[in-house]
Every structure is written in structure tokens, then in C-alpha cells.
Design an enzyme around this catalytic site. Structure first.
Site, PDB file in Angstrom:
ATOM      1  N   PRO A   9       0.770  -1.101  -0.110  1.00 58.10           N
ATOM      2  CA  PRO A   9       0.033  -0.264   0.030  1.00 58.10           C
ATOM      3  C   PRO A   9       0.839   1.383   0.009  1.00 58.10           C
ATOM      4  O   PRO A   9       1.911   1.435   0.773  1.00 58.10           O
ATOM      5  CB  PRO A   9      -0.836  -0.109   1.171  1.00 58.10           C
ATOM      6  CG  PRO A   9      -0.228  -1.137   2.027  1.00 58.10           C
ATOM      7  CD  PRO A   9       0.521  -1.854   0.931  1.00 58.10           C
ATOM      8  N   ASN A  10       0.524   2.212  -0.839  1.00 60.54           N
ATOM      9  CA  ASN A  10       0.794   3.553  -0.876  1.00 60.54           C
ATOM     10  C   ASN A  10       2.278   3.488  -1.626  1.00 60.54           C
ATOM     11  O   ASN A  10       2.578   4.834  -1.780  1.00 60.54           O
ATOM     12  CB  ASN A  10       0.938   4.184   0.584  1.00 60.54           C
ATOM     13  CG  ASN A  10      -0.240   4.411   1.353  1.00 60.54           C
ATOM     14  OD1 ASN A  10      -1.280   4.884   0.654  1.00 60.54           O
ATOM     15  ND2 ASN A  10      -0.474   3.631   2.620  1.00 60.54           N
ATOM     16  N   ARG A  17       4.008  11.152  -1.851  1.00 69.84           N
ATOM     17  CA  ARG A  17       3.802  10.446  -0.456  1.00 69.84           C
ATOM     18  C   ARG A  17       5.296  11.112   0.320  1.00 69.84           C
ATOM     19  O   ARG A  17       6.359  10.554   0.030  1.00 69.84           O
ATOM     20  CB  ARG A  17       3.559   9.246   0.045  1.00 69.84           C
ATOM     21  CG  ARG A  17       4.490   8.288  -0.280  1.00 69.84           C
ATOM     22  CD  ARG A  17       4.179   6.912  -0.078  1.00 69.84           C
ATOM     23  NE  ARG A  17       3.886   6.359   1.427  1.00 69.84           N
ATOM     24  CZ  ARG A  17       4.292   5.261   1.948  1.00 69.84           C
ATOM     25  NH1 ARG A  17       4.583   4.366   1.173  1.00 69.84           N
ATOM     26  NH2 ARG A  17       3.980   4.906   3.175  1.00 69.84           N
ATOM     27  N   TYR A  22      10.605   8.910   1.422  1.00 70.36           N
ATOM     28  CA  TYR A  22      10.549   8.102   0.250  1.00 70.36           C
ATOM     29  C   TYR A  22      11.251   8.441  -1.063  1.00 70.36           C
ATOM     30  O   TYR A  22      11.275   7.790  -2.095  1.00 70.36           O
ATOM     31  CB  TYR A  22       9.186   7.546   0.134  1.00 70.36           C
ATOM     32  CG  TYR A  22       8.667   6.869   1.519  1.00 70.36           C
ATOM     33  CD1 TYR A  22       9.329   5.574   1.625  1.00 70.36           C
ATOM     34  CD2 TYR A  22       7.502   7.598   2.096  1.00 70.36           C
ATOM     35  CE1 TYR A  22       8.732   4.932   3.034  1.00 70.36           C
ATOM     36  CE2 TYR A  22       7.168   6.894   3.326  1.00 70.36           C
ATOM     37  CZ  TYR A  22       7.583   5.587   3.657  1.00 70.36           C
ATOM     38  OH  TYR A  22       7.118   5.356   4.848  1.00 70.36           O
ATOM     39  N   ASN A  73       8.187  -5.503  -0.953  1.00 70.01           N
ATOM     40  CA  ASN A  73       8.055  -4.503  -0.050  1.00 70.01           C
ATOM     41  C   ASN A  73       6.558  -4.371   0.316  1.00 70.01           C
ATOM     42  O   ASN A  73       5.810  -3.818  -0.145  1.00 70.01           O
ATOM     43  CB  ASN A  73       8.723  -3.123  -0.720  1.00 70.01           C
ATOM     44  CG  ASN A  73       8.490  -1.930   0.171  1.00 70.01           C
ATOM     45  OD1 ASN A  73       7.876  -2.219   1.450  1.00 70.01           O
ATOM     46  ND2 ASN A  73       8.889  -0.787   0.075  1.00 70.01           N
ATOM     47  N   ALA A  76       3.125  -0.847   4.671  1.00 70.18           N
ATOM     48  CA  ALA A  76       2.550  -0.948   6.044  1.00 70.18           C
ATOM     49  C   ALA A  76       2.258  -2.090   6.350  1.00 70.18           C
ATOM     50  O   ALA A  76       1.975  -2.576   7.672  1.00 70.18           O
ATOM     51  CB  ALA A  76       1.234   0.015   6.210  1.00 70.18           C
ATOM     52  N   GLU A  97      13.071  -9.312   1.108  1.00 70.09           N
ATOM     53  CA  GLU A  97      12.381  -8.105   1.768  1.00 70.09           C
ATOM     54  C   GLU A  97      12.946  -7.002   1.548  1.00 70.09           C
ATOM     55  O   GLU A  97      14.115  -6.834   1.712  1.00 70.09           O
ATOM     56  CB  GLU A  97      12.051  -8.338   3.177  1.00 70.09           C
ATOM     57  CG  GLU A  97      11.123  -7.194   3.895  1.00 70.09           C
ATOM     58  CD  GLU A  97      11.345  -7.346   5.372  1.00 70.09           C
ATOM     59  OE1 GLU A  97      12.224  -8.208   5.973  1.00 70.09           O
ATOM     60  OE2 GLU A  97      10.384  -6.744   6.243  1.00 70.09           O
ATOM     61  N   HIS A  99      12.646  -2.624   1.896  1.00 73.19           N
ATOM     62  CA  HIS A  99      12.303  -1.145   2.623  1.00 73.19           C
ATOM     63  C   HIS A  99      13.044  -0.107   1.818  1.00 73.19           C
ATOM     64  O   HIS A  99      14.102  -0.122   2.071  1.00 73.19           O
ATOM     65  CB  HIS A  99      11.966  -1.133   4.055  1.00 73.19           C
ATOM     66  CG  HIS A  99      11.252  -2.126   4.566  1.00 73.19           C
ATOM     67  ND1 HIS A  99       9.798  -2.243   4.568  1.00 73.19           N
ATOM     68  CD2 HIS A  99      11.705  -3.590   5.123  1.00 73.19           C
ATOM     69  CE1 HIS A  99       9.374  -3.499   4.933  1.00 73.19           C
ATOM     70  NE2 HIS A  99      10.257  -4.115   5.212  1.00 73.19           N
ATOM     71  N   ARG A 106      13.222   4.057  12.742  1.00 73.27           N
ATOM     72  CA  ARG A 106      12.022   4.833  12.685  1.00 73.27           C
ATOM     73  C   ARG A 106      11.086   4.308  13.799  1.00 73.27           C
ATOM     74  O   ARG A 106      11.566   3.900  14.941  1.00 73.27           O
ATOM     75  CB  ARG A 106      11.199   4.575  11.452  1.00 73.27           C
ATOM     76  CG  ARG A 106      11.925   5.182   9.954  1.00 73.27           C
ATOM     77  CD  ARG A 106      11.200   5.001   8.977  1.00 73.27           C
ATOM     78  NE  ARG A 106       9.956   5.782   8.783  1.00 73.27           N
ATOM     79  CZ  ARG A 106       9.077   5.754   7.957  1.00 73.27           C
ATOM     80  NH1 ARG A 106       9.165   4.772   6.997  1.00 73.27           N
ATOM     81  NH2 ARG A 106       8.018   6.380   7.775  1.00 73.27           N
TER      82      ARG A 106
HETATM   83  C1  DQA Z   1       8.113   1.060   3.879  1.00 69.37           C
HETATM   84  C2  DQA Z   1       8.215   1.079   5.306  1.00 69.37           C
HETATM   85  C3  DQA Z   1       6.586   0.982   6.022  1.00 69.37           C
HETATM   86  O1  DQA Z   1       6.927   1.106   7.235  1.00 69.37           O
HETATM   87  C4  DQA Z   1       5.827   2.046   5.355  1.00 69.37           C
HETATM   88  O2  DQA Z   1       4.486   1.629   5.780  1.00 69.37           O
HETATM   89  C5  DQA Z   1       5.701   1.996   4.130  1.00 69.37           C
HETATM   90  C6  DQA Z   1       6.950   1.765   3.235  1.00 69.37           C
HETATM   91  C7  DQA Z   1       9.471   1.487   3.022  1.00 69.37           C
HETATM   92  O3  DQA Z   1       9.634   1.038   1.773  1.00 69.37           O
HETATM   93  O4  DQA Z   1      10.061   2.098   3.693  1.00 69.37           O
HETATM   94  O5  DQA Z   1       4.788   2.020   3.428  1.00 69.37           O
HETATM   95  O6  DQA Z   1       8.045  -0.369   3.483  1.00 69.37           O
END
Ligand code: DQA
Length: 152
Positions: A9-10, A17, A22, A73, A76, A97, A99, A106
Site C-alpha cells: 500500500p501507498n 508521499r 521516500y 516491499n 505498512a 524483503e 524497504h 523509525r
Molecule cells: C516502507 C516502510 C513501512 O514502514 C511503511 O509503512 C511503508 C514503506 C518502506 O519502503 O520504507 O509504506 O515499507
């Protein structure tokens, strides 16, 4: 080798965002970056993004027998989704994985990763480069070139 790249998501909101966290490049730029990384690794990549947990679970399930590696990735859902963890374990496809941000530095609620428990490797805090590292890692460790020779 065939690698499925899943973004949660997002991630489709990249560039808009929280650019301080990011970056300013958008999701289309990420897709182009992943394609180039796949070419470099001599791997075929397919990308999928969803804001819905069940759609991500469905996509992981449908990767069974079709992909040799997964880069994910979970965004959230990293911090909440036992369903994504279970799906990765169910298919047994080597998963890395990724990020974009360094989640280890964080908020406290970001300190757990459920899908990460099924991952063979995690890259964080490298921005787009983390996806490239993940693809190269899968190609090196799980690609055809490193497959164990068949016994007679
Ligand atoms: C994320 C880190 C997550 O905590 C966050 O909710 C994201 C992006 C990252 O790519 O740094 O949406 O996965």
C-alpha cells in the site's frame, strides 16, 4: 529466472508521499529501475502493486510454480500481516524483503516485520537501490547459473 516484485500500500504514491522519507521519484520510475535491474541480473521481472492485503496474498499464491524468486516491499502490511507471512511460507519461493526507508531507525510500531520472518534477506534504507540489490541477490543465489548440477 523469473522474479515477481510486489509492492504494498501507498507505494503507488511514491514521489507524492513524504518525499523526505521516500524520495521524489515516482512509481513509474521505480518500475523502470526494476526492469533495468532485472536486465542487469539477466532475470525476467514482473511487478505488482496493491493497496489490498488479500490481493497481495492472492498474487503470492498465484506465483507458485511460475516464479523462482519474490522481491516484496509489503509497506505498512510489513508490521501487521501474518497473512502475507503465511502466503510466503506456503509457496516456499525464496523471498527478499525490501524497504525504501531504514525502518530500524523509525517508530516503535515499525520494528516488527511479519513477512520478513519468511524472507531469506532484507534490504532497507537504500531507496530504489534496495530493489536492485534484492534482484541481484536472488539471481546470484537462486538463479539457473547457480543451480546445483543434477546427479546422474
Ligand atoms: C516502507 C516502510 C513501512 O514502514 C511503511 O509503512 C511503508 C514503506 C518502506 O519502503 O520504507 O509504506 O515499507
Amino acid at each position: 529466472m523469473r522474479i515477481l516484485v510486489i509492492n504494498g500500500p501507498n507505494i503507488n504514491m511514491l514521489g507524492i508521499r513524504e518525499p523526505d522519507v521516500y524520495g521524489t521519484r515516482d512509481y513509474n520510475a521505480l518500475l523502470a529501475f526494476i526492469k533495468a535491474a532485472g536486465d542487469e541480473a539477466e532475470a525476467e521481472t514482473e511487478c505488482f502493486q496493491s493497496n489490498h492485503e488479500g490481493a497481495i496474498v492472492d498474487t503470492i499464491q498465484s506465483a507458485y510454480g511460475r516464479f523462482d524468486g519474490i522481491v516484496i516491499n509489503p509497506a505498512a502490511y510489513t508490521h501487521t500481516s501474518i497473512a502475507i507471512l503465511d502466503a510466503l511460507k506456503a509457496v516456499g519461493i525464496p523471498a527478499v524483503e525490501v524497504h525504501l526507508s531504514d525502518v530500524s531507525k523509525r517508530e516503535a510500531f515499525r520494528q516488527i516485520s511479519y513477512p520478513g520472518m519468511a524472507a531469506v534477506k532484507t534490504y532497507m534504507g537504500l531507496g530504489f537501490e534496495g530493489y536492485r540489490q534484492a534482484i541481484l541477490y536472488l539471481a546470484k543465489n537462486y538463479g539457473a547459473a547457480c543451480a546445483a548440477p543434477r546427479s546422474k
